[in-house]
Design a protein around this motif. Structure first.
Motif, PDB file in Angstrom:
ATOM      1  N   LYS A 159       0.814  -1.220   0.000  1.00 61.37           N
ATOM      2  CA  LYS A 159       0.000   0.000   0.000  1.00 61.37           C
ATOM      3  C   LYS A 159       0.849   1.273   0.000  1.00 61.37           C
ATOM      4  N   VAL A 160       2.165   1.112   0.133  1.00 61.36           N
ATOM      5  CA  VAL A 160       3.034   2.277   0.253  1.00 61.36           C
ATOM      6  C   VAL A 160       3.193   3.008  -1.075  1.00 61.36           C
ATOM      7  N   GLU A 161       3.439   2.258  -2.143  1.00 60.32           N
ATOM      8  CA  GLU A 161       3.743   2.922  -3.416  1.00 60.32           C
ATOM      9  C   GLU A 161       2.611   3.822  -3.896  1.00 60.32           C
ATOM     10  N   GLU A 162       1.365   3.396  -3.679  1.00 56.76           N
ATOM     11  CA  GLU A 162       0.241   4.215  -4.141  1.00 56.76           C
ATOM     12  C   GLU A 162       0.117   5.520  -3.356  1.00 56.76           C
ATOM     13  N   ALA A 163       0.823   5.607  -2.213  1.00 58.20           N
ATOM     14  CA  ALA A 163       0.788   6.837  -1.404  1.00 58.20           C
ATOM     15  C   ALA A 163       1.918   7.796  -1.763  1.00 58.20           C
ATOM     16  N   VAL A 164       2.845   7.365  -2.612  1.00 54.95           N
ATOM     17  CA  VAL A 164       3.981   8.210  -2.983  1.00 54.95           C
ATOM     18  C   VAL A 164       3.519   9.339  -3.912  1.00 54.95           C
ATOM     19  N   THR A 165       3.970  10.555  -3.614  1.00 57.75           N
ATOM     20  CA  THR A 165       3.711  11.715  -4.474  1.00 57.75           C
ATOM     21  C   THR A 165       5.047  12.415  -4.738  1.00 57.75           C
ATOM     22  N   GLU A 166       5.007  13.489  -5.484  1.00 62.02           N
ATOM     23  CA  GLU A 166       6.231  14.239  -5.759  1.00 62.02           C
ATOM     24  C   GLU A 166       6.779  14.905  -4.496  1.00 62.02           C
ATOM     25  N   LYS A 167       5.947  14.980  -3.447  1.00 60.63           N
ATOM     26  CA  LYS A 167       6.387  15.590  -2.189  1.00 60.63           C
ATOM     27  C   LYS A 167       6.988  14.563  -1.211  1.00 60.63           C
ATOM     28  N   THR A 168       6.846  13.284  -1.515  1.00 58.39           N
ATOM     29  CA  THR A 168       7.321  12.251  -0.593  1.00 58.39           C
ATOM     30  C   THR A 168       8.839  12.276  -0.485  1.00 58.39           C
ATOM     31  N   LYS A 169       9.324  12.301   0.744  1.00 55.94           N
ATOM     32  CA  LYS A 169      10.776  12.358   0.985  1.00 55.94           C
ATOM     33  C   LYS A 169      11.287  11.125   1.721  1.00 55.94           C
ATOM     34  N   ALA A 170      10.411  10.486   2.513  1.00 57.59           N
ATOM     35  CA  ALA A 170      10.881   9.376   3.337  1.00 57.59           C
ATOM     36  C   ALA A 170       9.744   8.437   3.700  1.00 57.59           C
ATOM     37  N   ILE A 171      10.137   7.244   4.140  1.00 57.26           N
ATOM     38  CA  ILE A 171       9.211   6.248   4.691  1.00 57.26           C
ATOM     39  C   ILE A 171       9.700   5.917   6.096  1.00 57.26           C
ATOM     40  N   ILE A 172       8.777   5.866   7.040  1.00 63.64           N
ATOM     41  CA  ILE A 172       9.128   5.396   8.389  1.00 63.64           C
ATOM     42  C   ILE A 172       8.338   4.125   8.693  1.00 63.64           C
ATOM     43  N   PRO A 173       8.960   2.960   8.514  1.00 63.98           N
ATOM     44  CA  PRO A 173       8.322   1.732   9.003  1.00 63.98           C
ATOM     45  C   PRO A 173       8.564   1.615  10.506  1.00 63.98           C
ATOM     46  N   VAL A 174       7.580   1.131  11.223  1.00 57.23           N
ATOM     47  CA  VAL A 174       7.728   0.882  12.660  1.00 57.23           C
ATOM     48  C   VAL A 174       7.760  -0.625  12.866  1.00 57.23           C
ATOM     49  N   HIS A 175       8.818  -1.110  13.490  1.00 62.03           N
ATOM     50  CA  HIS A 175       8.955  -2.543  13.746  1.00 62.03           C
ATOM     51  C   HIS A 175       8.200  -2.863  15.047  1.00 62.03           C
ATOM     52  N   LEU A 176       6.887  -2.976  14.914  1.00 59.28           N
ATOM     53  CA  LEU A 176       6.011  -2.997  16.086  1.00 59.28           C
ATOM     54  C   LEU A 176       6.091  -4.309  16.868  1.00 59.28           C
ATOM     55  N   TYR A 177       6.042  -4.157  18.172  1.00 60.94           N
ATOM     56  CA  TYR A 177       5.997  -5.264  19.137  1.00 60.94           C
ATOM     57  C   TYR A 177       7.257  -6.129  19.150  1.00 60.94           C
ATOM     58  N   GLY A 178       8.268  -5.769  18.322  1.00 59.97           N
ATOM     59  CA  GLY A 178       9.509  -6.546  18.319  1.00 59.97           C
ATOM     60  C   GLY A 178       9.751  -7.333  17.060  1.00 59.97           C
ATOM     61  N   GLN A 179       8.899  -7.155  16.040  1.00 54.61           N
ATOM     62  CA  GLN A 179       9.104  -7.846  14.763  1.00 54.61           C
ATOM     63  C   GLN A 179       9.296  -6.816  13.646  1.00 54.61           C
ATOM     64  N   MET A 180      10.341  -6.998  12.859  1.00 59.17           N
ATOM     65  CA  MET A 180      10.634  -6.049  11.800  1.00 59.17           C
ATOM     66  C   MET A 180       9.615  -6.130  10.677  1.00 59.17           C
ATOM     67  N   ALA A 181       9.373  -4.985  10.047  1.00 58.12           N
ATOM     68  CA  ALA A 181       8.446  -4.892   8.920  1.00 58.12           C
ATOM     69  C   ALA A 181       9.048  -5.579   7.690  1.00 58.12           C
ATOM     70  N   ASP A 182       8.248  -5.724   6.655  1.00 60.37           N
ATOM     71  CA  ASP A 182       8.679  -6.322   5.387  1.00 60.37           C
ATOM     72  C   ASP A 182       9.584  -5.327   4.663  1.00 60.37           C
ATOM     73  N   MET A 183      10.876  -5.422   4.936  1.00 56.99           N
ATOM     74  CA  MET A 183      11.811  -4.420   4.434  1.00 56.99           C
ATOM     75  C   MET A 183      12.091  -4.559   2.943  1.00 56.99           C
ATOM     76  N   ASP A 184      12.009  -5.757   2.383  1.00 59.18           N
ATOM     77  CA  ASP A 184      12.266  -5.922   0.950  1.00 59.18           C
ATOM     78  C   ASP A 184      11.324  -5.052   0.127  1.00 59.18           C
ATOM     79  N   GLY A 185      10.052  -5.114   0.461  1.00 63.74           N
ATOM     80  CA  GLY A 185       9.063  -4.337  -0.266  1.00 63.74           C
ATOM     81  C   GLY A 185       9.270  -2.847  -0.096  1.00 63.74           C
ATOM     82  N   LEU A 186       9.618  -2.436   1.106  1.00 65.88           N
ATOM     83  CA  LEU A 186       9.828  -1.007   1.377  1.00 65.88           C
ATOM     84  C   LEU A 186      11.087  -0.475   0.696  1.00 65.88           C
ATOM     85  N   VAL A 187      12.151  -1.278   0.717  1.00 67.77           N
ATOM     86  CA  VAL A 187      13.398  -0.871   0.071  1.00 67.77           C
ATOM     87  C   VAL A 187      13.192  -0.724  -1.438  1.00 67.77           C
TER      88      VAL A 187
END
Length: 370
Positions: A116-144
């Protein structure tokens, strides 16, 4: 039986003699700001995180704020993040002058959904902050992949995830930078506020060091607007005593999580959704968070039975009154909103006894049988 959400007393007793000796050494040295203990902790955390740099700061909230500012995120920029997290994530974005852009979560992990991240990207987007909630890392491959495609920074919010791994990589290793909180309740907790940024980007690291001391370099010469957010020498000393035990504590948390999952799945396979460790991940279980219907009623019942629980988090960020100006409404992120109604964190700490866990589960079973 009384079962607290967290009990740090046994941990302190184990470390008490070394802790008191270390604190006495710091006080005897009369060196309280950015001293040897801070340097040692920064070095150790950098090595632990496979990062070139670690920069201590006042707390985990400041760590996110400083990392964003150091990366050049500011007025007019947009930062994509999750609405299902602690307020500090969204708050840091606004404090640097940027706009938080929320996207929904993966209902299995509670973490941001890369699809769902890519569809939120605009020309103003500068960064993504994933939160590794509860002690498990987010799906970093997709975000990278999204970050590389659109030339975005990734600032990993690892406040709850020190020691966690994603396909062998640690917090901050796949992003531009990562941030930690050492709040007392964290897996590696100080006796007050403390935080840290890790990065292998030399420029961002230097920017972080300057920003944390009022933006001065050299001293009393200010080229950027920074603020006072230094990691306290006493807190660093406390963390240096604790740090060698972190991996052992992580393994004990994983053991307690396995106990909960076994007990709950045997007794209530249909009523309780237990946490899932995604293949390739190493979950450090800062929290053991279940999903249940009638969550609030269950929490009330457990409290009556002497079992302390916590709700992380009862209102998603996009619905917080302070972010009303962003224009979000109920229904915009259904998975985050559903999680806010169903998530319940059970007592979790390394010294938690099996007998206590069995009692907690027995009371959950009791509730559903009633």
């Amino acid at each position: 039986m009384k079962v607290p959400m967290l009990d740090l007393t046994e941990q302190y007793q184990e470390l008490r003699e070394q802790m008191l000796q270390t604190l006495d050494e710091v006080m005897g040295s009369a060196h309280f700001i950015l001293g040897d203990n801070v340097k040692k902790l920064e070095s150790d955390i950098a090595t632990y995180s496979n990062a070139s740099h670690a920069i201590g700061c006042g707390n985990g909230s400041d760590a996110i704020h400083i990392a964003l500012q150091a990366a050049g995120v500011g007025e007019g920029d947009e930062v994509i993040t999750t609405p299902f997290t602690f307020f500090a994530t969204g708050g840091a974005i606004v404090r640097v002058g940027a706009t938080p852009v929320y996207v929904d979560i993966d209902p299995v992990t509670f973490n941001i959904d890369p699809a769902k991240v890519e569809e939120a990207v605009t020309e103003k987007t500068k960064a993504i902050i994933p939160v590794h909630l509860y002690g498990q890392m987010a799906d970093m491959d997709g975000l990278v992949a999204v970050a590389k495609k659109h030339n975005l920074f990734i600032i990993e919010d690892g406040a709850q995830a020190i020691g966690a791994k994603y396909k062998g990589k640690t917090v901050g290793e796949l992003g531009t930078a990562g941030t930690y909180s050492f709040f007392p309740t964290k897996n590696l907790g100080a006796y007050g506020d403390a935080g840290m940024i890790v990065t292998s980007n030399d420029e961002i690291a230097e920017n972080c060091r300057v920003i944390r001391v009022h933006g001065s370099k050299p001293k009393y010469y200010h080229h950027v607007l920074g603020y006072n957010s230094r990691l306290d020498e006493l807190q660093a000393a406390i963390l240096n005593v604790k740090f060698p035990h972190l991996n052992k504590w992580s393994e004990l948390r994983r053991e307690k999580a396995a106990n909960y999952t076994r007990l709950l799945n045997e007794a209530l396979p249909n009523e309780v959704v237990t946490p899932v460790e995604v293949e390739g991940n190493y979950h450090v279980f800062h929290q053991y968070t279940i999903r249940v219907e009638k969550r609030d009623e269950l929490q009330k019942y457990l409290k009556e039975q002497g079992v302390e629980t916590m709700i992380y988090y009862p209102l998603a960020l996009h619905l917080q009154p302070v972010f009303k100006n962003l224009g979000y409404k109920e229904g915009d992120f259904p998975e985050a909103e559903k999680a806010a109604k169903e998530a319940l964190s059970l007592p979790m700490f390394p010294e938690l006894a099996l007998e206590q866990q069995e009692y907690v589960v027995s009371k959950i079973v009791e509730f559903f049988k009633k």
